[in-house]
Design an enzyme around this catalytic site. Structure first.
Site, PDB file in Angstrom:
ATOM      1  N   ALA A  93       0.826  -1.214   0.000  1.00  0.00           N
ATOM      2  CA  ALA A  93       0.000   0.000   0.000  1.00  0.00           C
ATOM      3  C   ALA A  93       0.862   1.268   0.000  1.00  0.00           C
ATOM      4  O   ALA A  93       1.959   1.257   0.568  1.00  0.00           O
ATOM      5  CB  ALA A  93      -0.910  -0.001   1.229  1.00  0.00           C
ATOM      6  N   PRO A  94       0.422   2.339  -0.649  1.00  0.00           N
ATOM      7  CA  PRO A  94      -0.885   2.509  -1.297  1.00  0.00           C
ATOM      8  C   PRO A  94      -1.017   1.885  -2.681  1.00  0.00           C
ATOM      9  O   PRO A  94      -2.086   1.935  -3.279  1.00  0.00           O
ATOM     10  CB  PRO A  94      -1.012   4.036  -1.391  1.00  0.00           C
ATOM     11  CG  PRO A  94       0.396   4.524  -1.465  1.00  0.00           C
ATOM     12  CD  PRO A  94       1.194   3.604  -0.604  1.00  0.00           C
ATOM     13  N   GLY A  95       0.062   1.276  -3.189  1.00  0.00           N
ATOM     14  CA  GLY A  95      -0.095   0.482  -4.405  1.00  0.00           C
ATOM     15  C   GLY A  95       0.443   1.113  -5.685  1.00  0.00           C
ATOM     16  O   GLY A  95       0.208   0.588  -6.771  1.00  0.00           O
ATOM     17  N   LYS A  97       3.460   1.180  -6.814  1.00  0.00           N
ATOM     18  CA  LYS A  97       4.377   0.272  -7.515  1.00  0.00           C
ATOM     19  C   LYS A  97       3.645  -0.999  -7.946  1.00  0.00           C
ATOM     20  O   LYS A  97       3.976  -1.591  -8.968  1.00  0.00           O
ATOM     21  CB  LYS A  97       5.595  -0.035  -6.639  1.00  0.00           C
ATOM     22  CG  LYS A  97       6.395   1.235  -6.323  1.00  0.00           C
ATOM     23  CD  LYS A  97       7.650   0.982  -5.551  1.00  0.00           C
ATOM     24  CE  LYS A  97       8.307   2.281  -5.110  1.00  0.00           C
ATOM     25  NZ  LYS A  97       7.622   2.948  -3.968  1.00  0.00           N
ATOM     26  N   GLU A 115      -0.433  -6.473   2.289  1.00  0.00           N
ATOM     27  CA  GLU A 115      -0.359  -5.255   3.114  1.00  0.00           C
ATOM     28  C   GLU A 115      -0.866  -5.569   4.515  1.00  0.00           C
ATOM     29  O   GLU A 115      -1.919  -6.150   4.701  1.00  0.00           O
ATOM     30  CB  GLU A 115      -1.189  -4.133   2.467  1.00  0.00           C
ATOM     31  CG  GLU A 115      -1.386  -2.886   3.324  1.00  0.00           C
ATOM     32  CD  GLU A 115      -0.077  -2.235   3.799  1.00  0.00           C
ATOM     33  OE1 GLU A 115       0.858  -2.088   2.990  1.00  0.00           O
ATOM     34  OE2 GLU A 115       0.012  -1.898   4.998  1.00  0.00           O
ATOM     35  N   ASP A 162       9.295  -3.279  -0.821  1.00  0.00           N
ATOM     36  CA  ASP A 162       9.445  -1.832  -0.606  1.00  0.00           C
ATOM     37  C   ASP A 162       8.912  -1.566   0.810  1.00  0.00           C
ATOM     38  O   ASP A 162       7.817  -1.037   0.981  1.00  0.00           O
ATOM     39  CB  ASP A 162       8.611  -1.108  -1.673  1.00  0.00           C
ATOM     40  CG  ASP A 162       8.766   0.398  -1.640  1.00  0.00           C
ATOM     41  OD1 ASP A 162       9.879   0.884  -1.419  1.00  0.00           O
ATOM     42  OD2 ASP A 162       7.746   1.098  -1.855  1.00  0.00           O
ATOM     43  N   CYS A 219      12.846   4.554   0.391  1.00  0.00           N
ATOM     44  CA  CYS A 219      12.971   5.988   0.098  1.00  0.00           C
ATOM     45  C   CYS A 219      13.728   6.624   1.274  1.00  0.00           C
ATOM     46  O   CYS A 219      13.350   7.655   1.792  1.00  0.00           O
ATOM     47  CB  CYS A 219      11.627   6.650  -0.171  1.00  0.00           C
ATOM     48  SG  CYS A 219      10.413   6.455   1.120  1.00  0.00           S
TER      49      CYS A 219
HETATM   50  N1  SAM Z   1       5.240   0.134  -2.378  1.00  0.00           N
HETATM   51  C1  SAM Z   1       4.238   1.097  -1.922  1.00  0.00           C
HETATM   52  C2  SAM Z   1       3.937   2.066  -3.036  1.00  0.00           C
HETATM   53  O1  SAM Z   1       4.833   2.327  -3.854  1.00  0.00           O
HETATM   54  O2  SAM Z   1       2.808   2.548  -3.114  1.00  0.00           O
HETATM   55  C3  SAM Z   1       4.725   1.801  -0.677  1.00  0.00           C
HETATM   56  C4  SAM Z   1       5.003   0.842   0.455  1.00  0.00           C
HETATM   57  S1  SAM Z   1       5.266   1.618   2.021  1.00  0.00           S
HETATM   58  C5  SAM Z   1       6.896   2.170   1.877  1.00  0.00           C
HETATM   59  C6  SAM Z   1       5.405   0.243   3.086  1.00  0.00           C
HETATM   60  C7  SAM Z   1       4.102  -0.477   3.386  1.00  0.00           C
HETATM   61  O3  SAM Z   1       4.409  -1.712   4.019  1.00  0.00           O
HETATM   62  C8  SAM Z   1       3.175   0.254   4.341  1.00  0.00           C
HETATM   63  O4  SAM Z   1       1.900   0.387   3.778  1.00  0.00           O
HETATM   64  C9  SAM Z   1       3.117  -0.659   5.581  1.00  0.00           C
HETATM   65  O5  SAM Z   1       1.856  -0.648   6.233  1.00  0.00           O
HETATM   66  C10 SAM Z   1       3.403  -2.003   4.961  1.00  0.00           C
HETATM   67  N2  SAM Z   1       3.956  -3.026   5.868  1.00  0.00           N
HETATM   68  C11 SAM Z   1       4.777  -2.830   6.938  1.00  0.00           C
HETATM   69  N3  SAM Z   1       5.087  -4.010   7.501  1.00  0.00           N
HETATM   70  C12 SAM Z   1       4.481  -4.974   6.773  1.00  0.00           C
HETATM   71  C13 SAM Z   1       4.437  -6.396   6.853  1.00  0.00           C
HETATM   72  N4  SAM Z   1       5.079  -7.062   7.815  1.00  0.00           N
HETATM   73  N5  SAM Z   1       3.710  -7.068   5.922  1.00  0.00           N
HETATM   74  C14 SAM Z   1       3.054  -6.408   4.956  1.00  0.00           C
HETATM   75  N6  SAM Z   1       3.046  -5.059   4.833  1.00  0.00           N
HETATM   76  C15 SAM Z   1       3.762  -4.354   5.727  1.00  0.00           C
END
Ligand code: SAM
Length: 293
Positions: A93-95, A97, A115, A162, A219
């Site tokens: 999330a938010p998705g 990528k 997520e 990510d 990032c």
């Molecule tokens: N790749 C996304 C994008 O480009 O839109 C951004 C991802 S953001 C940096 C990291 C996400 O990982 C957050 O939404 C967070 O809630 C989720 N997250 C953190 N720990 C997690 C886990 N153990 N399993 C799945 N998702 C996790």
């Protein structure tokens, strides 16, 4: 203010969502009111002047284009998924990528978009719907709980990781982020916790039996979340048959020289490149993948 966003002269980038619109049509439509150019590196990325405000542009609100920076748009391209593949987006999330991966796969194949956070799952579902990415299966789960031996993941060929990070590459108030003294107190322990999760999640991603490509991205500008994480997983990665590969070899800014193979790693600079990102690409060839899969 403690934080200042590196934003003043930032060109505006939009990624054309090729699930909904082709690049030429998007250029024509956006070109009615703006000077639009193609990015020289990312095929579906368009560059517009810094002052352009596209937030309420119809192509943005209907999901034909996504406002997404250049560094962020490198990540899915580095993963290199092919139409028909099965892919996991581990922390989705938010998705942004996720739907970029879906576009590169031309909507064919399957993406499990995992997520953990319930509210962010809704945003992820919304993004997938807006993009018309019908091959995305949203999973409300902790990525660490996905069992690599589960038959449902036996054909997964690529994983995009990510994970949550400090975000220090997109918001910061200082240019001395590379100095050893750049963190203190609470910041330091937060980074240590983030890095511990990042390492665990990366090792987990590398353990899926049929996976040929894993991209790890942040990032963040901090070595502890980037090169140090890569360095700490290298022995495990090698034991699974993975090696570091070079995403975007033409890109000059590579990893900090604190790990063997740092020339394979990719960094973008928060000032020079307007966003601080880090990308590592792990690959293994099919000979290392057990035949039963
Ligand atoms: N790749 C996304 C994008 O480009 O839109 C951004 C991802 S953001 C940096 C990291 C996400 O990982 C957050 O939404 C967070 O809630 C989720 N997250 C953190 N720990 C997690 C886990 N153990 N399993 C799945 N998702 C996790």
């Amino acid at each position: 203010a403690q934080y200042q966003i590196y934003d003043v002269k930032k060109p505006r980038y939009v990624r054309v969502n090729t699930l909904k619109m082709d690049v030429e049509t998007a250029m024509f439509e956006l070109g009615k009111e703006n000077v639009v150019q193609k990015d020289d590196m990312i095929p579906d990325l368009l560059v517009l002047p810094p002052s352009t405000d596209l937030h309420s542009h119809p192509l943005v609100t209907d999901g034909s284009v996504f406002m997404q920076g250049k560094a962020s748009s490198m990540v899915a391209v580095a993963l290199g998924p092919k139409p028909g593949w099965e892919v996991i987006d581990a922390c989705a999330a938010p998705g942004n990528k996720t739907v970029h991966v879906a576009a590169l796969m031309k909507g064919e194949g399957k993406i499990v978009a995992c997520e953990l956070n319930k509210d962010r799952v809704k945003r992820l579902e919304h993004t997938a719907k807006l993009a018309g990415a019908t091959n995305v299966e949203v999973l409300h789960e902790n990525f660490l709980n996905l069992n690599p031996e589960d038959q449902s993941y036996s054909k997964v060929r690529a994983i995009l990781l990510d994970p949550s990070c400090s975000g220090s590459g997109t918001v910061a108030d200082r240019l001395d982020y590379l100095l050893p003294s750049h963190t203190s107190g609470g910041d330091e322990s937060r980074l240590v916790k983030l890095a511990a999760f990042q390492k665990k999640a990366l090792i987990h991603a590398l353990s899926f039996p049929s996976v040929e490509r894993v991209v790890y991205s942040t990032c963040s500008v901090h070595q502890i979340e980037n090169e140090d994480v890569v360095k700490s997983v290298l022995p495990v990665a090698a034991s699974y048959g993975f090696q570091l590969s070079t995403p975007f070899p033409q890109w000059a800014r590579r990893g900090l020289p604190v790990v063997e193979g740092s020339q394979h790693l990719l960094r973008t600079d928060p000032v020079e490149d307007k966003e601080g990102f880090f990308i590592a690409l792990f690959t293994r060839n099919a000979t290392h993948i057990p035949e039963t899969f």
